[in-house]
Motif scaffolding. Structure first.
Motif, PDB file in Angstrom:
ATOM      1  N   SER A  53       0.744  -1.125  -0.048  1.00 45.63           N
ATOM      2  CA  SER A  53       0.182   0.182  -0.009  1.00 45.63           C
ATOM      3  C   SER A  53       0.789   1.307   0.025  1.00 45.63           C
ATOM      4  CB  SER A  53      -0.955  -0.097   1.296  1.00 45.63           C
ATOM      5  OG  SER A  53      -1.796  -1.122   1.069  1.00 45.63           O
ATOM      6  N   ASP A 154      -5.770  -1.502  -4.957  1.00 46.01           N
ATOM      7  CA  ASP A 154      -5.433  -1.845  -3.491  1.00 46.01           C
ATOM      8  C   ASP A 154      -6.394  -2.636  -2.860  1.00 46.01           C
ATOM      9  OD1 ASP A 154      -3.947  -2.481  -1.292  1.00 46.01           O
ATOM     10  OD2 ASP A 154      -3.463  -0.477  -0.614  1.00 46.01           O
ATOM     11  N   GLU A 155      -6.069  -4.068  -3.050  1.00 48.82           N
ATOM     12  CA  GLU A 155      -7.047  -5.161  -2.878  1.00 48.82           C
ATOM     13  C   GLU A 155      -8.458  -4.658  -3.098  1.00 48.82           C
ATOM     14  OE1 GLU A 155      -6.125  -7.060   0.775  1.00 48.82           O
ATOM     15  OE2 GLU A 155      -4.386  -5.991   1.214  1.00 48.82           O
TER      16      GLU A 155
HETATM   17 MG   LIG Z   1      -2.162  -2.776   2.345  1.00 46.29          MG
END
Ligand SMILES: [Mg+2]
Ligand SMILES: Nc1ncnc2c1ncn2[C@@H]1O[C@H](COP(=O)(O)OP(=O)(O)OP(=O)(O)O)[C@@H](O)[C@H]1O
Length: 250
Positions: A53, A154-155
């Motif tokens: 991240s 991000d995910e």
């Molecule tokens: Mg992360």
């Protein structure tokens, strides 16, 4: 000195050189070099806390105030998608999609983007009335409508159930085929990485530790022996033994 430049380039979509980011004196990214080609789909794996991240935020230019150095070059148009859809609950779906968009025809483009993610007819719905998967589709529509040269995610499917996730993989691949942005997507899920990526990177000790190009034709079948071999190699790079222990990589 840290530099973050927008306005790259015909031949590269992302380029970092010697990228370093530190928290409380600890370097989370440590001299990281990365290049992504235009239209390339890159998936980033790494253990929890490895800095995925942090890297994505740095690429997005969303890390003001974080100590660091190195160079980042990215294109002008960047969209970011997070694990939660970050829709404004007090605005209807279409308004969320076009929020902040300048220029004429924004709402028409917004409607088209919603149709592309399978949500035609839901323009006037409130976000809170949508399922998690539908909310993520709205988030994808919101990013698409900006015609990004680079999509950072991000995910994005991390909170979805397994079946919805599989559908989202198909959708994202189709959108990528059609619009060809460069994509850098972070996930914990090794199979997701192998299903989606042109190239998988594993972040380790602040740099790209392992890099694998995936040349299996789509749709990729997790029971294909080539798929299994890549899965095993990636799990080993993540420090997880055994070919079917994906969950432990999370
Ligand atoms: Mg992360
Ligand atoms: N704002 C912050 N202040 C202090 N430490 C931070 C901050 N942001 C991140 N870190 C630290 O930097 C490291 C990397 O964090 P990051 O969120 O990038 O990891 P990640 O790979 O995305 O992990 P996960 O897979 O759990 O999401 C972690 O040790 C985290 O505690």
């Amino acid at each position: 000195m840290a530099t973050h430049t927008r306005g790259l380039t015909e031949t590269t979509s992302v380029r970092t050189r010697g990228l370093t980011r530190s928290f409380e004196g600890r370097a989370v990214l440590d001299g990281l070099d990365l290049e992504v080609e235009p239209g390339e789909f890159v998936v980033l794996l790494g253990r929890s806390g490895s800095g995925k991240s942090t890297l994505l935020r740095a690429l997005a230019g969303l890390d003001d105030g974080v100590a660091g150095s190195g160079e980042i070059d990215v294109p002008e148009q960047i969209s970011v998608v997070f694990q939660d859809s970050r829709l404004l609950p007090w605005q209807r779906v279409l308004t969320n999609v076009v929020l902040g968009l300048r220029g004429g025809g924004a709402r028409t483009k917004g409607r088209e983007a919603l149709a592309e993610v399978g949500l035609a007819g839901r323009e006037r719905a409130w976000p809170g009335r949508l399922s998690g998967g539908e909310q993520q589709r709205v988030a994808l529509a919101r990013s698409l409508v900006r015609e990004p040269q680079l999509l950072l995610a991000d995910e994005p499917f991390g909170a979805l159930d397994a079946l919805t996730r599989i559908r989202m993989h198909g959708l994202l691949r189709a959108l990528h085929e059609r619009h060809r942005p460069a994509i850098v997507l972070v996930t914990h899920d090794v199979d997701e990485a192998v299903v989606l990526a042109d190239r998988v990177l594993v972040l380790d000790a602040g740099r790209i530790g392992t890099e694998l190009r995936i040349d299996i034709e789509a749709p990729r079948d997790p029971s294909d022996p080539r798929f299994a071999a890549i899965r095993t190699e990636l799990l080993a790079a993540l420090g997880v033994g055994g070919p079917r222990s994906d969950e432990e990589a999370a």
